[in-house]
Design an enzyme around this catalytic site. Structure first.
Site, PDB file in Angstrom:
ATOM      1  N   HIS A 199       0.849  -1.198   0.000  1.00 34.04           N
ATOM      2  CA  HIS A 199       0.000   0.000   0.000  1.00 34.04           C
ATOM      3  C   HIS A 199       0.875   1.235   0.000  1.00 34.04           C
ATOM      4  O   HIS A 199       1.934   1.244   0.628  1.00 34.04           O
ATOM      5  CB  HIS A 199      -0.890   0.001   1.255  1.00 34.04           C
ATOM      6  CG  HIS A 199      -2.076   0.891   1.133  1.00 34.04           C
ATOM      7  ND1 HIS A 199      -2.001   2.246   1.395  1.00 34.04           N
ATOM      8  CD2 HIS A 199      -3.352   0.636   0.757  1.00 34.04           C
ATOM      9  CE1 HIS A 199      -3.200   2.775   1.192  1.00 34.04           C
ATOM     10  NE2 HIS A 199      -4.041   1.827   0.802  1.00 34.04           N
ATOM     11  N   ASP A 209      -7.969  -5.299  -0.129  1.00 36.94           N
ATOM     12  CA  ASP A 209      -8.386  -6.233  -1.182  1.00 36.94           C
ATOM     13  C   ASP A 209      -7.998  -7.683  -0.883  1.00 36.94           C
ATOM     14  O   ASP A 209      -8.383  -8.580  -1.627  1.00 36.94           O
ATOM     15  CB  ASP A 209      -7.763  -5.820  -2.527  1.00 36.94           C
ATOM     16  CG  ASP A 209      -8.416  -4.577  -3.118  1.00 36.94           C
ATOM     17  OD1 ASP A 209      -9.629  -4.413  -2.925  1.00 36.94           O
ATOM     18  OD2 ASP A 209      -7.709  -3.777  -3.760  1.00 36.94           O
TER      19      ASP A 209
HETATM   20  C1  LIG Z   1      -8.037  -0.483  -2.678  1.00 35.55           C
HETATM   21  C2  LIG Z   1      -6.594  -0.429  -3.044  1.00 35.55           C
HETATM   22  O1  LIG Z   1      -6.259   0.239  -3.989  1.00 35.55           O
HETATM   23  S1  LIG Z   1      -5.492  -1.220  -2.076  1.00 35.55           S
HETATM   24  C3  LIG Z   1      -4.156  -1.629  -3.184  1.00 35.55           C
HETATM   25  C4  LIG Z   1      -4.582  -2.736  -4.130  1.00 35.55           C
HETATM   26  N1  LIG Z   1      -3.504  -3.136  -5.037  1.00 35.55           N
HETATM   27  C5  LIG Z   1      -2.820  -4.292  -4.900  1.00 35.55           C
HETATM   28  O2  LIG Z   1      -3.066  -5.090  -4.007  1.00 35.55           O
HETATM   29  C6  LIG Z   1      -1.791  -4.569  -5.972  1.00 35.55           C
HETATM   30  C7  LIG Z   1      -0.463  -4.990  -5.351  1.00 35.55           C
HETATM   31  N2  LIG Z   1       0.162  -3.870  -4.688  1.00 35.55           N
HETATM   32  C8  LIG Z   1       0.852  -2.917  -5.415  1.00 35.55           C
HETATM   33  O3  LIG Z   1       0.964  -3.000  -6.657  1.00 35.55           O
HETATM   34  C9  LIG Z   1       1.452  -1.744  -4.678  1.00 35.55           C
HETATM   35  O4  LIG Z   1       1.778  -2.109  -3.349  1.00 35.55           O
HETATM   36  C10 LIG Z   1       0.531  -0.495  -4.672  1.00 35.55           C
HETATM   37  C11 LIG Z   1       0.088  -0.162  -6.111  1.00 35.55           C
HETATM   38  C12 LIG Z   1      -0.705  -0.750  -3.850  1.00 35.55           C
HETATM   39  C13 LIG Z   1       1.297   0.685  -4.069  1.00 35.55           C
HETATM   40  O5  LIG Z   1       2.312   1.000  -4.936  1.00 35.55           O
HETATM   41  P1  LIG Z   1       3.509   2.025  -4.603  1.00 35.55           P
HETATM   42  O6  LIG Z   1       3.224   2.788  -3.390  1.00 35.55           O
HETATM   43  O7  LIG Z   1       3.764   2.784  -5.864  1.00 35.55           O
HETATM   44  O8  LIG Z   1       4.720   1.063  -4.277  1.00 35.55           O
HETATM   45  P2  LIG Z   1       5.786   0.529  -5.308  1.00 35.55           P
HETATM   46  O9  LIG Z   1       5.138  -0.224  -6.423  1.00 35.55           O
HETATM   47  O10 LIG Z   1       6.695   1.670  -5.678  1.00 35.55           O
HETATM   48  O11 LIG Z   1       6.555  -0.489  -4.389  1.00 35.55           O
HETATM   49  C14 LIG Z   1       7.593  -0.149  -3.482  1.00 35.55           C
HETATM   50  C15 LIG Z   1       8.461  -1.391  -3.291  1.00 35.55           C
HETATM   51  O12 LIG Z   1       7.667  -2.431  -2.733  1.00 35.55           O
HETATM   52  C16 LIG Z   1       7.543  -3.513  -3.654  1.00 35.55           C
HETATM   53  N3  LIG Z   1       6.122  -3.919  -3.663  1.00 35.55           N
HETATM   54  C17 LIG Z   1       5.035  -3.123  -3.464  1.00 35.55           C
HETATM   55  N4  LIG Z   1       3.924  -3.850  -3.517  1.00 35.55           N
HETATM   56  C18 LIG Z   1       4.310  -5.114  -3.771  1.00 35.55           C
HETATM   57  C19 LIG Z   1       3.589  -6.299  -3.956  1.00 35.55           C
HETATM   58  N5  LIG Z   1       2.254  -6.324  -3.902  1.00 35.55           N
HETATM   59  N6  LIG Z   1       4.282  -7.421  -4.218  1.00 35.55           N
HETATM   60  C20 LIG Z   1       5.631  -7.398  -4.282  1.00 35.55           C
HETATM   61  N7  LIG Z   1       6.373  -6.291  -4.105  1.00 35.55           N
HETATM   62  C21 LIG Z   1       5.701  -5.159  -3.858  1.00 35.55           C
HETATM   63  C22 LIG Z   1       7.936  -2.957  -5.011  1.00 35.55           C
HETATM   64  O13 LIG Z   1       8.417  -3.943  -5.865  1.00 35.55           O
HETATM   65  C23 LIG Z   1       9.004  -1.956  -4.604  1.00 35.55           C
HETATM   66  O14 LIG Z   1      10.169  -2.660  -4.296  1.00 35.55           O
HETATM   67  P3  LIG Z   1      11.633  -2.040  -4.617  1.00 35.55           P
HETATM   68  O15 LIG Z   1      11.695  -0.766  -3.804  1.00 35.55           O
HETATM   69  O16 LIG Z   1      12.572  -3.092  -4.147  1.00 35.55           O
HETATM   70  O17 LIG Z   1      11.645  -1.797  -6.092  1.00 35.55           O
HETATM   71  O1  LIG Z   2      -5.692   4.501  -0.418  1.00 36.93           O
HETATM   72  C1  LIG Z   2      -5.297   3.889  -1.431  1.00 36.93           C
HETATM   73  O2  LIG Z   2      -4.332   4.274  -2.135  1.00 36.93           O
HETATM   74  C2  LIG Z   2      -5.964   2.663  -1.864  1.00 36.93           C
HETATM   75  C3  LIG Z   2      -6.960   2.129  -0.880  1.00 36.93           C
HETATM   76  O3  LIG Z   2      -6.619   1.486   0.077  1.00 36.93           O
HETATM   77  C4  LIG Z   2      -8.361   2.477  -1.066  1.00 36.93           C
HETATM   78  O4  LIG Z   2      -8.708   3.224  -2.000  1.00 36.93           O
HETATM   79  O5  LIG Z   2      -9.196   2.009  -0.266  1.00 36.93           O
END
Ligand SMILES: CC(=O)SCCNC(=O)CCNC(=O)[C@H](O)C(C)(C)COP(=O)(O)OP(=O)(O)OC[C@H]1O[C@@H](n2cnc3c(N)ncnc32)[C@H](O)[C@@H]1OP(=O)(O)O
Ligand SMILES: O=C([O-])CC(=O)C(=O)O
Length: 380
Positions: free
Chosen positions: A260, A314
């Site tokens: 997140h 999620d």
């Molecule tokens: C309701 C919602 O929107 S809740 C979020 C739902 N989305 C997901 O579950 C998809 C999986 N999660 C992700 O893709 C991300 O964690 C996000 C999109 C939620 C947040 O993304 P950001 O804040 O941009 O984090 P970012 O992608 O830059 O990750 C930072 C580091 O953590 C790692 N990381 C983040 N999430 C994950 C993951 N789910 N699995 C593996 N590695 C991860 C990245 O690879 C990165 O590693 P590095 O620094 O070694 O390169």
């Molecule tokens: O806050 C966020 O970036 C994503 C999330 O958890 C939501 O929308 O509920």
């Protein structure tokens, strides 16, 4: 003003808001200052939607009239039903929902009423009709007539009834209502940001919510709930969890439902959803996917915990929905029928102090490039 480019706008305040608050280190979420666990324990989705949109907990009379108004607007026009009937059955339900929300704007344009009345009526219509449109698309893609809403059922129970054709067990309906509350609002997440940008152009409310719904659908945001169930099914057994996760990480692929931008600990909503999933399984029979999910969480803690990557909202929601008979491709539309409360709250807040969003960019292209006539162009 700093001209520094921040990818993903991480840490950049895009608005001032008093709707909700997240402390990502402590794992705290509050709606209008009230901790999420108190709301989950004692409120209902419609009461929480009122709180978010109108900035106070309703009195008994306010709540009753809000509920009655929503109940009175659940039905959708037969022309919307005809439109849904013409959608391809194989179409993605989030695209169907987005199209339906946009179409509401055709049927309910601002006319002679005041802007305030239009804003209020549109708020009621969106909260009331989105669940019906989601369920109507589902029934019609199965080749069935849509199931009309039942006035004797509350918001959550009525949706489950229209979607599955079965009146839900009262405790299951209450658990679903809590899920709706947990998903209703979350500061400036991606879809809410979309809503704010569209709202800032003074576009109509249906267009604002259409933008937001499109943004929610992506797998990095609301679409992750569907991906989690697919992942758990693909893993299949507890023994396969570790190799599956390790392979995925080796290929630099994300694990769905964890990580997140703001939370660096387990999302408080994931904790509540996990408890709800456990309660459902205790009452209605265990799910082997739940055991796999718990193992995925354990191994992810080991492999990714040092990066602050833990289950988000999620991760466990799909397990709850699946037990209620909701198909996986309906999980994100279910998220949308809840999050519309937050989007609407932010739309009202934006309009109260509006300025069009128009950020800047760091230009990385060329200048004064000479135009090449078509006959001379070759990129081989
Ligand atoms: C309701 C919602 O929107 S809740 C979020 C739902 N989305 C997901 O579950 C998809 C999986 N999660 C992700 O893709 C991300 O964690 C996000 C999109 C939620 C947040 O993304 P950001 O804040 O941009 O984090 P970012 O992608 O830059 O990750 C930072 C580091 O953590 C790692 N990381 C983040 N999430 C994950 C993951 N789910 N699995 C593996 N590695 C991860 C990245 O690879 C990165 O590693 P590095 O620094 O070694 O390169
Ligand atoms: O806050 C966020 O970036 C994503 C999330 O958890 C939501 O929308 O509920």
């Amino acid at each position: 003003m700093s001209g520094e480019y921040v990818p993903g706008l991480e840490g950049v305040p895009a608005t001032r808001s008093n709707i909700s608050f997240v402390d990502g280190k402590a794992g705290v979420l509050e709606y209008r200052g009230i901790p999420i666990d108190q709301l989950a324990e004692s409120s209902t989705f419609l009461e929480t939607a009122f709180l978010l949109i109108f900035d106070h907990l309703p009195t008994k009379d306010e709540l009753l009239s809000f509920e009655v108004e929503i109940l009175g607007h659940r039905r959708v026009k037969y022309r919307i039903r005809d439109m849904i009937k013409s959608f391809p059955e194989s179409g993605r339900p989030m695209v169907a929902l987005q199209s339906c929300i946009a179409a509401l704007g055709l049927f309910y344009p601002l006319q002679n009423e005041s802007k305030e009345k239009y804003a209020y009526d549109s708020t009621i219509r969106l909260l009331a009709k989105m669940p019906t449109m989601v369920a109507t698309f589902h029934q019609m893609r199965l080749g069935n007539d849509p199931i009309p809403p039942r006035d004797d059922l509350g918001h959550a129970a009525n949706f489950l009834y229209m979607l599955t054709g079965k009146e839900p067990d009262p405790r299951a309906a209450r658990i679903f209502d809590v899920c709706l509350m947990l998903h209703a609002e979350h500061t400036v997440n991606a879809s809410t940001f979309s809503a704010l940008v569209t709202a800032s152009t003074l576009a109509d409310p249906y267009t604002v919510i259409t933008s937001a719904a499109g943004t929610l659908s992506g797998p990095l945001h609301g679409g992750a709930n569907e991906e989690v169930i697919r992942m758990l099914k693909e893993i299949g057994t507890i023994e396969r969890v570790r190799p599956y996760l390790e392979n995925r990480l080796a290929r630099k692929e994300k694990i769905m439902g964890v990580g997140h931008r703001v939370y660096k600990v387990k999302d408080p909503r994931a904790t509540i959803l996990q408890n709800l999933a456990q309660e459902l399984f205790d009452r209605f029979g265990h799910s082997r996917l739940y055991d796999i999910a718990v193992e995925v969480e354990r191994v992810c803690d080991e492999l990714l915990g040092q990066k602050g990557i833990y289950p988000n909202v999620d991760f466990y929601s799909g397990l709850v929905y699946e037990k209620m008979g909701i198909p996986a491709d309906m999980f994100t539309p279910v998220f949308a029928i809840s999050r519309v409360a937050g989007w609407l709250a932010h739309w009202h807040e934006q309009l109260a102090d509006n300025r069009i969003f128009r950020p800047t960019q760091v230009y990385t292209g060329s200048h004064n490039v000479e135009f090449t006539p078509l006959s001379l162009r070759s990129y081989a």
